[in-house]
Enzyme design. Sequence first.
Site, PDB file in Angstrom:
ATOM      1  N   HIS A 193       0.825  -1.209   0.000  1.00  0.00           N
ATOM      2  CA  HIS A 193       0.000   0.000   0.000  1.00  0.00           C
ATOM      3  C   HIS A 193       0.856   1.254   0.000  1.00  0.00           C
ATOM      4  O   HIS A 193       0.470   2.280  -0.525  1.00  0.00           O
ATOM      5  CB  HIS A 193      -0.985  -0.022   1.173  1.00  0.00           C
ATOM      6  N   ARG A 300     -10.099   4.737  -1.494  1.00  0.00           N
ATOM      7  CA  ARG A 300      -9.595   3.996  -0.314  1.00  0.00           C
ATOM      8  C   ARG A 300      -9.714   4.910   0.908  1.00  0.00           C
ATOM      9  O   ARG A 300      -8.871   5.769   1.119  1.00  0.00           O
ATOM     10  CB  ARG A 300      -8.132   3.619  -0.510  1.00  0.00           C
ATOM     11  N   ARG A 336     -15.065   2.966  -0.921  1.00  0.00           N
ATOM     12  CA  ARG A 336     -14.852   1.660  -0.303  1.00  0.00           C
ATOM     13  C   ARG A 336     -14.792   1.843   1.206  1.00  0.00           C
ATOM     14  O   ARG A 336     -14.105   2.727   1.706  1.00  0.00           O
ATOM     15  CB  ARG A 336     -13.533   1.052  -0.782  1.00  0.00           C
ATOM     16  N   GLU A 436     -11.617 -10.176  -4.001  1.00  0.00           N
ATOM     17  CA  GLU A 436     -10.160 -10.129  -3.927  1.00  0.00           C
ATOM     18  C   GLU A 436      -9.585 -11.298  -3.139  1.00  0.00           C
ATOM     19  O   GLU A 436      -8.432 -11.276  -2.732  1.00  0.00           O
ATOM     20  CB  GLU A 436      -9.686  -8.782  -3.374  1.00  0.00           C
ATOM     21  N   ASN A 459      -4.853  -6.837  -6.647  1.00  0.00           N
ATOM     22  CA  ASN A 459      -3.661  -6.769  -5.773  1.00  0.00           C
ATOM     23  C   ASN A 459      -3.736  -7.859  -4.715  1.00  0.00           C
ATOM     24  O   ASN A 459      -2.774  -8.583  -4.479  1.00  0.00           O
ATOM     25  CB  ASN A 459      -3.571  -5.404  -5.080  1.00  0.00           C
ATOM     26  N   ASP A 460      -4.897  -7.945  -4.076  1.00  0.00           N
ATOM     27  CA  ASP A 460      -5.054  -8.979  -3.057  1.00  0.00           C
ATOM     28  C   ASP A 460      -5.371 -10.338  -3.670  1.00  0.00           C
ATOM     29  O   ASP A 460      -4.930 -11.364  -3.166  1.00  0.00           O
ATOM     30  CB  ASP A 460      -6.154  -8.575  -2.067  1.00  0.00           C
ATOM     31  N   ARG A 470       2.175  -9.464  -0.701  1.00  0.00           N
ATOM     32  CA  ARG A 470       2.319  -8.361  -1.658  1.00  0.00           C
ATOM     33  C   ARG A 470       3.302  -7.297  -1.182  1.00  0.00           C
ATOM     34  O   ARG A 470       3.702  -6.447  -1.968  1.00  0.00           O
ATOM     35  CB  ARG A 470       0.944  -7.734  -1.964  1.00  0.00           C
ATOM     36  N   CYS A 507     -10.086  -2.995 -10.273  1.00  0.00           N
ATOM     37  CA  CYS A 507      -9.481  -1.809  -9.654  1.00  0.00           C
ATOM     38  C   CYS A 507      -8.118  -2.083  -9.054  1.00  0.00           C
ATOM     39  O   CYS A 507      -7.560  -1.244  -8.366  1.00  0.00           O
ATOM     40  CB  CYS A 507     -10.420  -1.207  -8.623  1.00  0.00           C
TER      41      CYS A 507
HETATM   42  C1  PEP Z   1      -6.813  -4.719  -4.488  1.00  0.00           C
HETATM   43  O1  PEP Z   1      -6.614  -5.507  -3.557  1.00  0.00           O
HETATM   44  O2  PEP Z   1      -6.627  -5.013  -5.680  1.00  0.00           O
HETATM   45  C2  PEP Z   1      -7.273  -3.362  -4.212  1.00  0.00           C
HETATM   46  C3  PEP Z   1      -7.579  -2.550  -5.196  1.00  0.00           C
HETATM   47  O3  PEP Z   1      -7.358  -2.957  -2.921  1.00  0.00           O
HETATM   48  P1  PEP Z   1      -6.088  -2.563  -2.021  1.00  0.00           P
HETATM   49  O4  PEP Z   1      -4.894  -2.436  -2.936  1.00  0.00           O
HETATM   50  O5  PEP Z   1      -6.426  -1.304  -1.342  1.00  0.00           O
HETATM   51  O6  PEP Z   1      -5.967  -3.711  -1.088  1.00  0.00           O
HETATM   52 MG    MG Z   2      -7.399  -5.151  -1.602  1.00  0.00          MG
END
Ligand code: PEP
Ligand code: MG
Length: 576
Positions: A193, A300, A336, A436, A459-460, A470, A507
């Site tokens: 993040h 976020r 979110r 996710e 991402n998750d 990650r 996203c």
């Molecule tokens: C994701 O997990 O892809 C996402 C967009 O949320 P974050 O990166 O805030 O966990």
């Molecule tokens: Mg996420």
Amino acid sequence: MTLVLQGIGVDAGIGTAIGRVVMLARGNIQVEPRMLDHGDVEQEVKRFLHAVEEAAAQLRKIRQQIPKETPADILEFIDTHLLMLEDKAISEAPVQLIREEGCSAEWALQLRRNQMIKVFEEMEDAYLRTRRDDLDHVVNRIMGILVGERKQDPWDIEGHIIVSEDLTPADTIMLHHQGAAGLVTEFGSPMSHTAILARSLGIPAVVGAHGATTLLEPGETVVLDAGNGAVLCECDASTLDFFCHQIQREQAHRHSLQALRHAPAITRDGEQITLWANIELPEDIATVRESGALGIGLYRTEFLYMNRERLPDEEEHLEAYLKVVRGLEGLPVTIRTLDLGADKPCAHHPESTACINPALGLRAIRLCLKETAIFRTQIRAILRASAEGDVRLMLPLLTNVWEAQHARAIIDDEIHNLQGAGVPIDPDIPIGAMLETPAAAITAEHFARLFDFLSIGTNDLIQYTLAVDRSDDSVAHLYDPVHPAVLQLIDHIVQACREQEKPVSICGEMAGDPRYLPVVLALGLKTLSMQPSALLEAKQRIRGLYWWKLRRHSARLLQDDDPMQIQRQVAQLGEE
Ligand code: PEP
Ligand code: MG
């Protein structure tokens, strides 16, 4: 001779920066016991009190230098440290130790710190326990003065390259407000993040640059080349000249992309793609507007909770949301709900990061369903903001349908309460879920049935599918967005939404990465939400692609079981 330190680049639309190094020291300064000769005691007391005064003077100076537009919570953070410096618990007890036990000033301060830390650790209140970080900040500042550490003040950073072992997302926001030109960290990966935030704030970074804090010198001029994940030091004039030109080329390229701001994101064969922006802070709407985004696909909100002493109340939430909603002038805004935990620590909920594996712990919706008062406060503010624009509410990290039902019941309850109280809201506010986790992706049809829209958080999804942290650079090479398992899960979600006739978007960072854009389109996704800094580049790319050619490739892409072969196909797709 130019020396190159290799890491992993985080390109923020701006890929290159040149500046002097500011070293952000982490960790506590440890000192050895030293006892005084009797005649030196009063001199030592004076030395200690002078160090305390000097530390307070430094903080006051920093406070004055902070720009006016800096959020109040950052000032609050400095004020807390000033108050602690003035508190007798820190300044008086060491004086007593110097006088009564004959300890040196440094040793007396360390003994006092250790005593106080013990008290903090025994506190029942989880929030108070976390105040030990503040204590360490303050003690380190005094200790640094006592041991004569000549480091640059971490707040004097405008136009500098910040080098640190690691940075939290909260640190990154503060550094942005101070005008940092670039970030270099020893640890961390491009999907953390902190890296996502740096990208969104337009600060280029190199993460996972092992040895950076020992190999680089405070004050030396370095080149940060995020495109190649490199930090260059001891550059000769011609190398510096090359990178100065590189910065000019990047600026010219960004400028030329501006011509596409109002152009549609349409493929060569006429398929319309919707490009939305991901944001973290209400201030980001300026860059959203410059990017020509048609809405916000991911706001976020957890950054509202960072760098502050108190939890935000409903009015503060509302103020932040209304800034975004009004700034977007009728375009959709997807808010979110809180996703704290894992690599986004929160002082108010240390249990969300204190466990052995916080990524699998009390994070996001799990925390909200445990701390329902915090969740309800946010839900009410989102509902109130919905009266003023096209607001969509989105829940993160669901794994079970019952979590979805529980969260929806709370939302319905708050809709009912607000309507009962005559508060204007949009009672039909679209409610969506982020998919996710592999569990949610495999059962996507259940979520598609329950929600008005779904958004794929790659991402998750990649982290949990491939069991790759990650934020850990030592496994960053295994973090593969086009691994067959990931592609199949994305495809499954898209199919489930098509069957249920529910809109689906993506996203995660993959959506804005030019390497993966053709894959995302090939899998049938037509609404993409990304960092504003990536959006115009993506639009340019889309305008050069044929949608149906990509779609034809999807079957082959999904059938291949060899990740190397898939990587080759992906590269080919981009070239066609
Ligand atoms: C994701 O997990 O892809 C996402 C967009 O949320 P974050 O990166 O805030 O966990
Ligand atoms: Mg996420």
